[in-house]
Design an enzyme around this catalytic site. Structure first.
Site, PDB file in Angstrom:
ATOM      1  N   LEU A 125       0.826  -1.214   0.000  1.00 13.00           N
ATOM      2  CA  LEU A 125       0.000   0.000   0.000  1.00 13.00           C
ATOM      3  C   LEU A 125       0.860   1.264   0.000  1.00 13.00           C
ATOM      4  CD1 LEU A 125      -2.978   1.105   0.257  1.00 13.00           C
ATOM      5  CD2 LEU A 125      -2.620   1.133   2.726  1.00 13.00           C
ATOM      6  N   GLY A 131       2.141   7.694   2.646  1.00 10.41           N
ATOM      7  CA  GLY A 131       2.154   6.798   3.804  1.00 10.41           C
ATOM      8  C   GLY A 131       0.842   6.904   4.547  1.00 10.41           C
ATOM      9  N   THR A 158       6.828  -5.071   4.148  1.00 13.27           N
ATOM     10  CA  THR A 158       7.201  -6.216   4.986  1.00 13.27           C
ATOM     11  C   THR A 158       7.059  -7.480   4.138  1.00 13.27           C
ATOM     12  OG1 THR A 158       6.350  -5.054   6.907  1.00 13.27           O
ATOM     13  CG2 THR A 158       6.640  -7.429   7.140  1.00 13.27           C
ATOM     14  N   GLN A 282      10.326   0.749  46.493  1.00 13.93           N
ATOM     15  CA  GLN A 282       9.016   1.183  45.989  1.00 13.93           C
ATOM     16  C   GLN A 282       9.107   1.801  44.579  1.00 13.93           C
ATOM     17  OE1 GLN A 282       6.753   4.240  48.180  1.00 13.93           O
ATOM     18  NE2 GLN A 282       5.276   2.617  48.565  1.00 13.93           N
ATOM     19  N   GLY A 344      22.267   0.219  33.607  1.00 15.53           N
ATOM     20  CA  GLY A 344      23.250   0.123  32.510  1.00 15.53           C
ATOM     21  C   GLY A 344      23.132  -1.185  31.738  1.00 15.53           C
ATOM     22  N   GLU A 367       1.168   0.461  10.087  1.00 12.53           N
ATOM     23  CA  GLU A 367      -0.282   0.211   9.990  1.00 12.53           C
ATOM     24  C   GLU A 367      -1.080   1.386  10.588  1.00 12.53           C
ATOM     25  OE1 GLU A 367      -1.702  -3.745  10.258  1.00 12.53           O
ATOM     26  OE2 GLU A 367       0.157  -4.550   9.432  1.00 12.53           O
ATOM     27  N   GLY A 368      -0.551   2.579  10.374  1.00 11.41           N
ATOM     28  CA  GLY A 368      -1.197   3.805  10.842  1.00 11.41           C
ATOM     29  C   GLY A 368      -0.506   4.325  12.086  1.00 11.41           C
ATOM     30  N   GLU A 371      -0.785   9.151  15.450  1.00 10.04           N
ATOM     31  CA  GLU A 371      -1.508  10.376  15.086  1.00 10.04           C
ATOM     32  C   GLU A 371      -2.696  10.038  14.187  1.00 10.04           C
ATOM     33  OE1 GLU A 371       1.873   9.925  14.963  1.00 10.04           O
ATOM     34  OE2 GLU A 371       2.141  11.016  16.839  1.00 10.04           O
TER      35      GLU A 371
HETATM   36  N1  COS Z   1     -13.724   0.759   6.740  1.00  7.31           N
HETATM   37  C1  COS Z   1     -14.588   0.951   5.695  1.00  7.31           C
HETATM   38  N2  COS Z   1     -14.639   2.116   4.995  1.00  7.31           N
HETATM   39  C2  COS Z   1     -13.806   3.086   5.380  1.00  7.31           C
HETATM   40  C3  COS Z   1     -12.916   2.961   6.442  1.00  7.31           C
HETATM   41  C4  COS Z   1     -12.897   1.734   7.136  1.00  7.31           C
HETATM   42  N3  COS Z   1     -12.057   1.528   8.161  1.00  7.31           N
HETATM   43  N4  COS Z   1     -12.210   4.106   6.585  1.00  7.31           N
HETATM   44  C5  COS Z   1     -12.668   4.943   5.647  1.00  7.31           C
HETATM   45  N5  COS Z   1     -13.630   4.321   4.931  1.00  7.31           N
HETATM   46  C6  COS Z   1     -14.403   4.895   3.813  1.00  7.31           C
HETATM   47  C7  COS Z   1     -15.186   6.115   4.276  1.00  7.31           C
HETATM   48  O1  COS Z   1     -16.420   5.731   4.822  1.00  7.31           O
HETATM   49  C8  COS Z   1     -15.321   6.881   2.989  1.00  7.31           C
HETATM   50  O2  COS Z   1     -16.366   6.296   2.227  1.00  7.31           O
HETATM   51  P1  COS Z   1     -17.363   7.200   1.324  1.00  7.31           P
HETATM   52  O3  COS Z   1     -16.459   7.934   0.382  1.00  7.31           O
HETATM   53  O4  COS Z   1     -18.232   6.187   0.655  1.00  7.31           O
HETATM   54  O5  COS Z   1     -18.065   8.109   2.269  1.00  7.31           O
HETATM   55  C9  COS Z   1     -14.017   6.597   2.270  1.00  7.31           C
HETATM   56  O6  COS Z   1     -13.505   5.374   2.821  1.00  7.31           O
HETATM   57  C10 COS Z   1     -12.975   7.673   2.461  1.00  7.31           C
HETATM   58  O7  COS Z   1     -12.780   7.851   3.832  1.00  7.31           O
HETATM   59  P2  COS Z   1     -12.127   9.154   4.450  1.00  7.31           P
HETATM   60  O8  COS Z   1     -12.758  10.360   3.830  1.00  7.31           O
HETATM   61  O9  COS Z   1     -12.169   9.046   5.937  1.00  7.31           O
HETATM   62  O10 COS Z   1     -10.635   9.049   3.905  1.00  7.31           O
HETATM   63  P3  COS Z   1      -9.344   9.920   4.178  1.00  7.31           P
HETATM   64  O11 COS Z   1      -8.606  10.055   2.927  1.00  7.31           O
HETATM   65  O12 COS Z   1      -9.746  11.172   4.926  1.00  7.31           O
HETATM   66  O13 COS Z   1      -8.454   8.990   5.108  1.00  7.31           O
HETATM   67  C11 COS Z   1      -7.581   7.989   7.109  1.00  7.31           C
HETATM   68  C12 COS Z   1      -8.799   8.558   6.339  1.00  7.31           C
HETATM   69  C13 COS Z   1      -6.603   9.076   7.519  1.00  7.31           C
HETATM   70  C14 COS Z   1      -8.155   7.355   8.343  1.00  7.31           C
HETATM   71  C15 COS Z   1      -6.872   6.922   6.252  1.00  7.31           C
HETATM   72  O14 COS Z   1      -6.267   7.518   5.140  1.00  7.31           O
HETATM   73  C16 COS Z   1      -5.830   6.128   7.000  1.00  7.31           C
HETATM   74  O15 COS Z   1      -6.160   5.205   7.770  1.00  7.31           O
HETATM   75  N6  COS Z   1      -4.557   6.437   6.782  1.00  7.31           N
HETATM   76  C17 COS Z   1      -3.459   5.651   7.332  1.00  7.31           C
HETATM   77  C18 COS Z   1      -3.031   4.633   6.357  1.00  7.31           C
HETATM   78  C19 COS Z   1      -2.077   3.645   6.989  1.00  7.31           C
HETATM   79  O16 COS Z   1      -2.399   3.033   7.992  1.00  7.31           O
HETATM   80  N7  COS Z   1      -0.917   3.484   6.372  1.00  7.31           N
HETATM   81  C20 COS Z   1       0.037   2.518   6.779  1.00  7.31           C
HETATM   82  C21 COS Z   1       0.063   1.469   5.727  1.00  7.31           C
HETATM   83  S1  COS Z   1       0.452  -0.102   6.266  1.00  7.31           S
HETATM   84  S2  COS Z   1       2.268  -0.005   6.904  1.00  7.31           S
END
Ligand code: COS
Length: 383
Positions: A125, A131, A158, A282, A344, A367-368, A371
């Site tokens: 991804l 990221g 990974t 303690q 140490g 995986e997110g 923040e």
């Molecule tokens: N399950 C199902 N649908 C989801 C969802 C989930 N967990 N999260 C979001 N959606 C859906 C939303 O409902 C929305 O749908 P509609 O467009 O139909 O309304 C759509 O996806 C877009 O969601 P949103 O607007 O919240 O997307 P954003 O771009 O604002 O992103 C975050 C939201 C920040 C939460 C997301 O991009 C994220 O999790 N980022 C981190 C990614 C990550 O973990 N990267 C590490 C990779 S693995 S090392």
């Protein structure tokens, strides 16, 4: 609310724990030191059904559910965090194919992941420029004769070179009409596909026995049958997979912190200063008490999210984010306190807490990040 484990869950925990004591704990420091991928150990996990804990038995999985998976992950991470992340990503890949793949994809890939024929799976991804915001990715998949042509780069993958199959996200919208996160689709790319190149292994701070590499796609052709799910539906597939993945990483953090706390308690009982074991003081007792309390709270959050997933009654996004945020932040503090208790000796490689601290750090990032988890949690309250 029921805190008792089922027979299946107890059995999974017991077999994971026995395997960890026998096969993982004795070699974890060596695997870390040598940066050696745990090939043999992964085969052992596959034999126990732990490469597909929450996958159907007919596809070679243990069909034991998400709570059992979380508990197994805690056990494995207590023994070797690098092996645990390899197992976590492979289970996640199996689950995403099971949830979103068609019958042919399920039957083709899942038995090979669960049996260990494929040493691992990978999740493609993230990119160098995408990221936390996967909707901004640049990798493209353009329709060609009988399939798609992939071009672009994936980052922090990974198991990248070890995976029999990698789930790859790419843009299927056009440069003229970019659709943000609605322009992503999902593909299953098998190892050795021409045009897929594995880059240099990352020289990481921790999880040194796990593999992290970039992947480059150059005019990489995949057949039509590689498309998983609908065109444009890839973002939701990724988010739903990450909901489950975050329970796995919370569990990994808990496993690492458990090992650190166990090491700290053993050391505190043994180490004498001022004529007493330091466990009598303690200051040390409070550190142990805080760590144990946070560990138990992290477990409750994580198992609650897993139980919601098992019930299948809708999204558990917020609960998975709470579990990941709380467990990874708490685990970091627990490992730091464990190191502090060692003084140490905690800062050198002769004791395991130095490795635990290095290993646990990334659970606040991958995986997110913490923040991002806060964004997910806050949005769920404010919407
Ligand atoms: N399950 C199902 N649908 C989801 C969802 C989930 N967990 N999260 C979001 N959606 C859906 C939303 O409902 C929305 O749908 P509609 O467009 O139909 O309304 C759509 O996806 C877009 O969601 P949103 O607007 O919240 O997307 P954003 O771009 O604002 O992103 C975050 C939201 C920040 C939460 C997301 O991009 C994220 O999790 N980022 C981190 C990614 C990550 O973990 N990267 C590490 C990779 S693995 S090392």
């Amino acid at each position: 609310m029921n805190f008792e484990l089922t027979e299946t869950q107890s059995l999974i925990v017991k077999s994971a724990r026995e395997f960890v004591e026998r096969e993982l704990k004795p070699v974890a420091a060596e695997l870390d030191r040598e940066g050696r991928f745990p090939t043999e150990q992964l085969k052992g996990l596959a034999d126990l059904g732990l490469m597909g804990v929450n996958l159907p038995a007919e596809l070679g999985g243990a069909e034991a559910g998400a709570v059992a998976y979380a508990l197994a992950m805690m056990e494995v991470a207590r023994g070797c965090a690098s092996t645990a992340v390899t197992m976590a990503v492979t289970n996640m890949v199996g689950e995403v194919i099971n949830a979103f793949g068609n019958d042919e994809q399920r039957e083709n890939y899942i038995p090979r992941l669960t049996s260990g024929e494929f040493l691992a799976g990978a999740f493609g991804l993230s990119e160098p420029g995408a990221g936390s915001d996967p909707g901004g990715m640049a990798t493209t998949a353009v329709r060609g004769d009988g399939g798609f042509i992939l071009n672009g780069q994936k980052q922090w993958i990974t198991n990248g070179s070890k995976a029999g199959v990698t789930v790859v996200w790419a843009r299927t919208d056009t440069p003229e009409r970019r659709l943000g996160n609605k322009g992503l689709s999902c593909f299953l790319v098998v190892a050795g596909t021409p045009g897929l190149e594995v880059g240099k292994h990352e020289d990481k701070m921790g999880l040194r026995a796990s593999e992290t590499v970039p992947l480059t796609f150059t005019d990489c052709f995949v057949p039509e049958s590689a498309l998983m799910g609908d065109i444009g539906a890839g973002f939701k597939v990724a988010m739903m997979a990450l909901d489950g993945g975050r329970i796995g990483i919370a569990s990994q953090a808990i496993g690492i912190a458990t090992a650190a706390l166990e090491a700290a308690i053993a050391y505190a009982k043994e180490r004498k200063q001022f004529g007493h074991p330091i466990a009598d003081f303690q200051a040390i007792q409070w550190m142990i008490a805080d760590s144990k309390t946070e560990l138990e709270a992290a477990k409750l959050c994580t198992l609650r999210a897993a139980q919601m997933k098992d019930k299948g009654a809708g999204r558990f996004t917020r609960e998975a984010a709470i579990a990941k945020l709380f467990a990874s932040e708490a685990a970091w503090k627990i490992c730091d306190r464990a190191l502090q208790i060692h003084g140490g000796y905690g800062y050198v490689k002769d004791f395991p807490v130095e490795r635990h601290l290095r290993d646990v750090r990334v659970t606040r990032i991958y995986e997110g990040t913490s923040e991002i988890q806060r964004i997910v949690i806050a949005r769920s309250r404010l919407e």
